[in-house]
Motif scaffolding. Structure first.
Motif, PDB file in Angstrom:
ATOM      1  N   LEU A   6       0.757  -1.026  -0.013  1.00  0.00           N
ATOM      2  CA  LEU A   6       0.036   0.170   0.084  1.00  0.00           C
ATOM      3  C   LEU A   6       0.844   1.371  -0.189  1.00  0.00           C
ATOM      4  O   LEU A   6       0.547   2.175  -0.668  1.00  0.00           O
ATOM      5  N   ALA A   7       1.904   1.143   0.910  1.00  0.00           N
ATOM      6  CA  ALA A   7       2.886   2.295   0.636  1.00  0.00           C
ATOM      7  C   ALA A   7       3.583   2.562  -0.598  1.00  0.00           C
ATOM      8  O   ALA A   7       3.858   3.756  -0.885  1.00  0.00           O
ATOM      9  N   VAL A   8       3.801   1.369  -1.402  1.00  0.00           N
ATOM     10  CA  VAL A   8       4.262   1.391  -2.469  1.00  0.00           C
ATOM     11  C   VAL A   8       3.502   2.264  -3.419  1.00  0.00           C
ATOM     12  O   VAL A   8       3.741   2.985  -4.313  1.00  0.00           O
ATOM     13  N   ALA A   9       2.036   1.894  -3.408  1.00  0.00           N
ATOM     14  CA  ALA A   9       1.204   2.561  -4.481  1.00  0.00           C
ATOM     15  C   ALA A   9       0.957   3.965  -4.025  1.00  0.00           C
ATOM     16  O   ALA A   9       0.842   4.747  -5.078  1.00  0.00           O
ATOM     17  N   VAL A  10       1.163   4.369  -2.713  1.00  0.00           N
ATOM     18  CA  VAL A  10       0.736   5.633  -2.337  1.00  0.00           C
ATOM     19  C   VAL A  10       1.956   6.307  -2.813  1.00  0.00           C
ATOM     20  O   VAL A  10       2.064   7.672  -3.489  1.00  0.00           O
ATOM     21  N   GLY A  11       3.350   5.778  -2.774  1.00  0.00           N
ATOM     22  CA  GLY A  11       4.545   6.360  -3.298  1.00  0.00           C
ATOM     23  C   GLY A  11       4.511   6.590  -4.681  1.00  0.00           C
ATOM     24  O   GLY A  11       5.072   7.713  -5.083  1.00  0.00           O
ATOM     25  N   VAL A  12       4.068   5.639  -5.360  1.00  0.00           N
ATOM     26  CA  VAL A  12       4.049   5.756  -6.891  1.00  0.00           C
ATOM     27  C   VAL A  12       3.281   6.988  -7.083  1.00  0.00           C
ATOM     28  O   VAL A  12       3.755   7.662  -8.247  1.00  0.00           O
ATOM     29  N   VAL A  13       2.001   6.992  -6.789  1.00  0.00           N
ATOM     30  CA  VAL A  13       1.157   8.139  -7.146  1.00  0.00           C
ATOM     31  C   VAL A  13       1.678   9.479  -6.712  1.00  0.00           C
ATOM     32  O   VAL A  13       2.069  10.481  -7.389  1.00  0.00           O
ATOM     33  N   CYS A  14       1.993   9.519  -5.530  1.00  0.00           N
ATOM     34  CA  CYS A  14       2.622  11.000  -5.168  1.00  0.00           C
ATOM     35  C   CYS A  14       3.949  11.472  -5.586  1.00  0.00           C
ATOM     36  O   CYS A  14       4.135  12.393  -6.119  1.00  0.00           O
ATOM     37  N   LEU A  15       4.968  10.307  -5.566  1.00  0.00           N
ATOM     38  CA  LEU A  15       6.337  10.876  -6.182  1.00  0.00           C
ATOM     39  C   LEU A  15       6.240  10.932  -7.681  1.00  0.00           C
ATOM     40  O   LEU A  15       6.718  11.602  -8.468  1.00  0.00           O
ATOM     41  N   LEU A  46       0.022  18.688 -15.470  1.00  0.00           N
ATOM     42  CA  LEU A  46      -0.831  17.955 -14.469  1.00  0.00           C
ATOM     43  C   LEU A  46      -1.735  16.761 -14.984  1.00  0.00           C
ATOM     44  O   LEU A  46      -1.759  15.721 -14.467  1.00  0.00           O
ATOM     45  N   LEU A  47      -2.217  16.976 -16.233  1.00  0.00           N
ATOM     46  CA  LEU A  47      -2.943  16.134 -16.705  1.00  0.00           C
ATOM     47  C   LEU A  47      -1.955  14.609 -17.107  1.00  0.00           C
ATOM     48  O   LEU A  47      -2.414  13.610 -16.703  1.00  0.00           O
ATOM     49  N   ILE A  48      -0.795  15.043 -17.402  1.00  0.00           N
ATOM     50  CA  ILE A  48       0.051  13.802 -17.734  1.00  0.00           C
ATOM     51  C   ILE A  48       0.590  13.051 -16.717  1.00  0.00           C
ATOM     52  O   ILE A  48       0.273  11.891 -16.654  1.00  0.00           O
ATOM     53  N   ALA A  49       0.727  14.053 -15.552  1.00  0.00           N
ATOM     54  CA  ALA A  49       1.097  13.446 -14.178  1.00  0.00           C
ATOM     55  C   ALA A  49      -0.031  12.509 -13.766  1.00  0.00           C
ATOM     56  O   ALA A  49       0.200  11.278 -13.006  1.00  0.00           O
ATOM     57  N   CYS A  50      -1.067  12.957 -13.588  1.00  0.00           N
ATOM     58  CA  CYS A  50      -2.266  12.134 -13.128  1.00  0.00           C
ATOM     59  C   CYS A  50      -2.511  10.879 -13.978  1.00  0.00           C
ATOM     60  O   CYS A  50      -2.770   9.726 -13.448  1.00  0.00           O
ATOM     61  N   GLY A  51      -2.397  11.059 -15.321  1.00  0.00           N
ATOM     62  CA  GLY A  51      -2.560   9.911 -15.857  1.00  0.00           C
ATOM     63  C   GLY A  51      -1.765   8.690 -16.058  1.00  0.00           C
ATOM     64  O   GLY A  51      -2.120   7.864 -15.805  1.00  0.00           O
ATOM     65  N   PHE A  52      -0.615   9.335 -15.731  1.00  0.00           N
ATOM     66  CA  PHE A  52       0.558   8.219 -15.999  1.00  0.00           C
ATOM     67  C   PHE A  52       0.705   7.656 -14.398  1.00  0.00           C
ATOM     68  O   PHE A  52       1.228   6.607 -14.135  1.00  0.00           O
ATOM     69  N   SER A  53       0.237   8.486 -13.336  1.00  0.00           N
ATOM     70  CA  SER A  53       0.683   8.030 -11.907  1.00  0.00           C
ATOM     71  C   SER A  53      -0.390   7.285 -11.388  1.00  0.00           C
ATOM     72  O   SER A  53      -0.441   6.531 -10.314  1.00  0.00           O
ATOM     73  N   ILE A  54      -1.813   7.728 -11.761  1.00  0.00           N
ATOM     74  CA  ILE A  54      -2.775   7.188 -11.115  1.00  0.00           C
ATOM     75  C   ILE A  54      -3.616   6.111 -11.941  1.00  0.00           C
ATOM     76  O   ILE A  54      -3.143   4.625 -11.761  1.00  0.00           O
ATOM     77  N   VAL A  92       9.496  10.473 -19.950  1.00  0.00           N
ATOM     78  CA  VAL A  92      10.086  10.599 -18.728  1.00  0.00           C
ATOM     79  C   VAL A  92       9.297   9.847 -17.722  1.00  0.00           C
ATOM     80  O   VAL A  92       9.827   9.273 -16.534  1.00  0.00           O
ATOM     81  N   SER A  93       8.155  10.219 -17.658  1.00  0.00           N
ATOM     82  CA  SER A  93       7.156  10.037 -16.475  1.00  0.00           C
ATOM     83  C   SER A  93       6.917   8.439 -16.584  1.00  0.00           C
ATOM     84  O   SER A  93       6.771   7.932 -15.417  1.00  0.00           O
ATOM     85  N   THR A  94       6.968   7.792 -17.777  1.00  0.00           N
ATOM     86  CA  THR A  94       6.634   6.399 -17.787  1.00  0.00           C
ATOM     87  C   THR A  94       7.851   5.757 -17.148  1.00  0.00           C
ATOM     88  O   THR A  94       7.784   4.928 -16.297  1.00  0.00           O
ATOM     89  N   VAL A  95       9.099   6.062 -17.406  1.00  0.00           N
ATOM     90  CA  VAL A  95      10.316   5.542 -16.777  1.00  0.00           C
ATOM     91  C   VAL A  95      10.364   5.979 -15.514  1.00  0.00           C
ATOM     92  O   VAL A  95      10.783   5.024 -14.478  1.00  0.00           O
ATOM     93  N   TRP A  96      10.007   7.134 -14.897  1.00  0.00           N
ATOM     94  CA  TRP A  96       9.973   7.333 -13.552  1.00  0.00           C
ATOM     95  C   TRP A  96       8.974   6.752 -12.677  1.00  0.00           C
ATOM     96  O   TRP A  96       9.570   5.967 -11.652  1.00  0.00           O
ATOM     97  N   VAL A  97       7.816   6.556 -13.301  1.00  0.00           N
ATOM     98  CA  VAL A  97       6.864   5.630 -12.439  1.00  0.00           C
ATOM     99  C   VAL A  97       7.272   4.151 -12.462  1.00  0.00           C
ATOM    100  O   VAL A  97       7.061   3.610 -11.289  1.00  0.00           O
ATOM    101  N   ALA A  98       7.779   3.737 -13.506  1.00  0.00           N
ATOM    102  CA  ALA A  98       8.243   2.371 -13.542  1.00  0.00           C
ATOM    103  C   ALA A  98       9.220   2.106 -12.671  1.00  0.00           C
ATOM    104  O   ALA A  98       9.200   0.948 -11.670  1.00  0.00           O
TER     105      ALA A  98
END
Length: 351
Positions: free
Chosen positions: A114-123, A143-151, A334-340
């Motif tokens: 759960l902490a991993v999921a929260v961290g992935v979204v927030c970070l 913001l749209l890209i950040a939310c789409g790729f992180s959530i 960049v966001s894809t690599v970062w979230v992964a």
């Protein structure tokens, strides 16, 4: 004399009463043409998804809308229905997304994941916003890209657009990037998991923690096989659950802005569709709805968001898309690599 006055008063009330009764009829007549166009496009998009499950109906909906807007002249009489779909139907679709979430299943992941999921979204959001700022993109676009790729992909893009009111081309760009990059991750995550030496369960957790759309997560989990699919879906739903607090924070941020234009309405403290999302998740968690109803609601939720995407696309000209440039694509990569990377690091830490 009294009777005369009473009769006159009644005659004055009758037109007002008839007018009040006729308002719903006029509203239906005004919205019907646009809603009918959205219904046709939604049927096309759902049919495409039926035969090609990895094709997002939301993307097909936007493509249909853009083609419609640029191949033919959009009739003025369908615009009220399109506007209704791009706002009201969009928010209803996001609210129904909560029916995919069960609190008990997510808690069953354990506090570590759960902490991993929260961290992935927030970070994930924080990192994407930072890089987007360095690239010079607008606040709403990053913001749209950040939310789409992180959530949760296009649904998160749609939810965020309902709060911050970006330009239509920014919404279309974000959804298209979610689909393109997320689709590339379907073969990439299973392949890299094998190279790294992850177990099936760990590979599934990585897929669910990093891939954007739920449908894409299911596709990747199926490729990996074994216990990967259930693990992938569960951690993905944990990310989906983060949609509510993130949208609430965005709404608060918008509400207390000091640069609102004169007459611009401030959003509520907590958007109604966020409360609806939580209510739907609660109904799913207590088992208040039978499986048949949940299946029907899932189709309805997808249809509503697809109709909203068509309406957004129908208000966009190709000439506006040409102005997007390469920077959103760079941010998406960049966001894809970062979230992964965040998801993979979290899995190793939680081992």
């Amino acid at each position: 004399m009294t009777n005369t006055h009473a009769a006159a008063a009644m005659m004055e009330k009758e037109p007002a009463t008839r007018s009040a009764r006729s308002r719903p009829i006029r509203a239906v007549a005004t919205l019907s043409p646009g809603l009918a166009a959205c219904a046709v496009a939604t049927a096309i998009a759902l049919s495409a998804n039926y035969y090609l499950s990895t094709v997002s109906p939301l993307l097909v909906g936007i493509v249909c809308g853009v083609l419609f807007a640029n191949v033919v002249q959009v009739p003025q009489r369908i615009r009220p229905g399109l506007q209704f779909s791009s706002k009201r139907l969009l928010r209803l679709g996001v609210a129904l997304l909560g029916l995919q979430v069960m609190f008990t299943d997510i808690i069953g992941l354990g506090w570590g994941m759960l902490a991993v999921a929260v961290g992935v979204v927030c970070l994930g959001i924080a990192g994407t916003m930072l890089v987007g700022k360095l690239l010079g993109l607008s606040w709403t676009q990053r913001l749209l890209i950040a939310c789409g790729f992180s959530i949760c992909g296009a649904a998160a893009v749609a939810a965020a657009s309902g709060v911050v009111r970006p330009k239509d081309r920014e919404v279309v760009t974000a959804v298209a990037l979610v689909v393109i990059l997320g689709t590339l991750m379907i073969p990439a995550i299973p392949l890299l998991s094998s190279v790294i030496g992850l177990s099936n369960t760990e590979a599934g957790l990585w897929a669910g923690g990093s891939i954007h759309e739920i449908a894409q997560v299911v596709a990747a989990g199926s490729v990996i096989g074994g216990t990967a699919l259930s693990a992938a879906v569960l951690i993905k739903l944990a990310r989906v659950l983060m949609l509510a607090p993130v949208m609430a924070v965005l709404s608060l941020r918008q509400r207390f802005r000091t640069d609102l234009e004169a007459g611009q309405k401030r959003p509520p403290l907590i958007p109604l569709f966020v409360l609806g999302f939580l209510a739907c998740a609660g109904l799913r968690s207590i088992g208040a709805l039978p499986d048949d109803a949940l299946s029907a609601m899932s189709v309805l939720q997808t249809a509503l968001l697809t109709a909203a995407m068509f309406a957004l696309g129908a208000d966009l000209r190709v000439s506006a898309l040409r102005q997007v440039g390469a920077r959103p694509f760079i941010l998406a990569a960049v966001s894809t690599v970062w979230v992964a990377g965040l998801a993979l690091a979290g899995i190793f830490i939680a081992r």
